[in-house]
Design an enzyme around this catalytic site. Sequence first.
Site, PDB file in Angstrom:
ATOM      1  CB  SER A  19     -43.864 -42.123 -25.973  1.00 53.65           C
ATOM      2  OG  SER A  19     -43.604 -40.832 -25.450  1.00 53.65           O
ATOM      3  CB  THR A  52     -48.728 -35.137 -35.610  1.00 51.97           C
ATOM      4  OG1 THR A  52     -48.277 -35.251 -36.971  1.00 51.97           O
ATOM      5  CG2 THR A  52     -47.580 -35.454 -34.677  1.00 51.97           C
ATOM      6  CG  HIS A  81     -51.308 -36.010 -32.126  1.00 47.50           C
ATOM      7  ND1 HIS A  81     -50.512 -34.890 -31.974  1.00 47.50           N
ATOM      8  CD2 HIS A  81     -50.575 -37.043 -31.635  1.00 47.50           C
ATOM      9  CE1 HIS A  81     -49.363 -35.238 -31.421  1.00 47.50           C
ATOM     10  NE2 HIS A  81     -49.388 -36.546 -31.206  1.00 47.50           N
ATOM     11  NE  ARG A 111     -54.747 -22.914 -30.482  1.00 54.32           N
ATOM     12  CZ  ARG A 111     -54.031 -21.816 -30.580  1.00 54.32           C
ATOM     13  NH1 ARG A 111     -54.295 -20.785 -29.782  1.00 54.32           N
ATOM     14  NH2 ARG A 111     -53.041 -21.724 -31.445  1.00 54.32           N
ATOM     15  CG  ASP A 113     -49.830 -25.055 -34.968  1.00 51.34           C
ATOM     16  OD1 ASP A 113     -49.809 -24.426 -33.888  1.00 51.34           O
ATOM     17  OD2 ASP A 113     -48.982 -25.894 -35.297  1.00 51.34           O
ATOM     18  CE1 TYR A 153     -46.796 -25.411 -26.905  1.00 60.05           C
ATOM     19  CE2 TYR A 153     -48.547 -25.545 -25.273  1.00 60.05           C
ATOM     20  CZ  TYR A 153     -48.089 -25.749 -26.559  1.00 60.05           C
ATOM     21  OH  TYR A 153     -48.931 -26.282 -27.490  1.00 60.05           O
ATOM     22  CG  HIS A 157     -49.088 -21.547 -26.903  1.00 54.67           C
ATOM     23  ND1 HIS A 157     -49.446 -20.553 -27.792  1.00 54.67           N
ATOM     24  CD2 HIS A 157     -49.381 -22.714 -27.519  1.00 54.67           C
ATOM     25  CE1 HIS A 157     -49.933 -21.091 -28.893  1.00 54.67           C
ATOM     26  NE2 HIS A 157     -49.897 -22.410 -28.760  1.00 54.67           N
ATOM     27  CG  ASP A 166     -48.388 -21.373 -21.308  1.00 55.03           C
ATOM     28  OD1 ASP A 166     -48.975 -21.229 -22.390  1.00 55.03           O
ATOM     29  OD2 ASP A 166     -47.564 -22.270 -21.101  1.00 55.03           O
ATOM     30  CE  LYS A 173     -53.924 -27.441 -22.715  1.00 53.96           C
ATOM     31  NZ  LYS A 173     -52.570 -27.462 -23.339  1.00 53.96           N
ATOM     32  CG  PHE A 224     -40.391 -25.608 -35.591  1.00 56.23           C
ATOM     33  CD1 PHE A 224     -41.518 -25.416 -36.371  1.00 56.23           C
ATOM     34  CD2 PHE A 224     -40.544 -26.292 -34.386  1.00 56.23           C
ATOM     35  CE1 PHE A 224     -42.766 -25.877 -35.971  1.00 56.23           C
ATOM     36  CE2 PHE A 224     -41.784 -26.753 -33.976  1.00 56.23           C
ATOM     37  CZ  PHE A 224     -42.903 -26.544 -34.769  1.00 56.23           C
ATOM     38  CG  HIS A 274     -43.374 -37.616 -26.636  1.00 55.61           C
ATOM     39  ND1 HIS A 274     -44.127 -38.738 -26.892  1.00 55.61           N
ATOM     40  CD2 HIS A 274     -43.685 -36.726 -27.617  1.00 55.61           C
ATOM     41  CE1 HIS A 274     -44.868 -38.532 -27.983  1.00 55.61           C
ATOM     42  NE2 HIS A 274     -44.608 -37.330 -28.445  1.00 55.61           N
ATOM     43  NE  ARG A 280     -34.046 -37.746 -41.311  1.00 53.35           N
ATOM     44  CZ  ARG A 280     -33.274 -36.719 -41.663  1.00 53.35           C
ATOM     45  NH1 ARG A 280     -33.762 -35.492 -41.673  1.00 53.35           N
ATOM     46  NH2 ARG A 280     -32.018 -36.926 -42.005  1.00 53.35           N
TER      47      ARG A 280
END
Length: 306
Positions: A19, A52, A81, A111, A113, A153, A157, A166, A173, A224, A274, A280
């Site tokens: 995906s 997103t 999203h 959730r 940012d 994560y 997270h 976490d 969920k 990042f 994913h 790009r």
Amino acid sequence: MIGKIMSETVHHSSPLRVSFEFFPPKTPAMEETLWSSIQRLAPLRPDFVSVTYGAGGSTRERTHHTVRRILTETALAPAAHLTCVDASREDVDAVIRQYRQTGVRHFVALRGDSQGGVGDKFVAREDGYRNGAELTAGLKAIDPDVEVSVSAYPEKHPESPDFATDIDMLKRKVDNGATRAITQFFFDNDIYERYVERVRRAGIYIPVVPGIVPIHDFTKIQRFCSAVGASIPAWLAERFDGLENDPQTRSHVAAAVCAEQVLDLTRRGLSDFHFYTMNRADLCYSICHILGMRPARGDAAAEKAA
């Protein structure tokens, strides 16, 4: 060795399923780049493509427009999203219903940012969904048949005090109806494998799909990673050392590194991936080609893309 792995991958009885994730364009030029990327990758027949939201839900309307365009102009299955940021439950529920009327059947419930961006403390609205677990429950309450993917994560997270907290959130969920987890990107496959072991021990058995990011710009990825708490192995930094001003070689190295990572994961039994495309396509397309993925013969779009 790589050739041997590639051969095994191509002829595996369960072919790779991929995906692709895109972000909504901010300008007409970025929209042109986005649609060029979608057309380039569509012949690989991904399971779905996701679109997103920006930090704080700042790209909400552009996300809606992009999802609608994918539905009306392509044969791809979009996943929309949704976030809990700066919106009431009533507002989010209205968006969900609007998407359902448009034909969207798959959501990525996050959730999100805060308005301040990655690293800034999230504060939920009193009348809003507080986290991905509540948002998942809200989605299922509106339509029990929708597919809901959620985040996971491998290095926890950045706001979680420990892995137990976490993974407990991930379990909430799943208990509320999540059908798939997609991980934050990572570069050490052992970290991912240890995380999945923790998840399974917690009684969570939905697919935990690896999130893979091709490295277009190593400096940006470093920044990042620092913000989200992801680690960069020393060997990976060494691969990109000295390539700051050599984009052609950097692209070759990025494709090789990413393909090696996915090929190693296939040897560990994984078949779903994913890709965070950053809008790009060429690098993702090259990586998928190395992995043995090919457009269907006679597909006009595929021939054009090739």
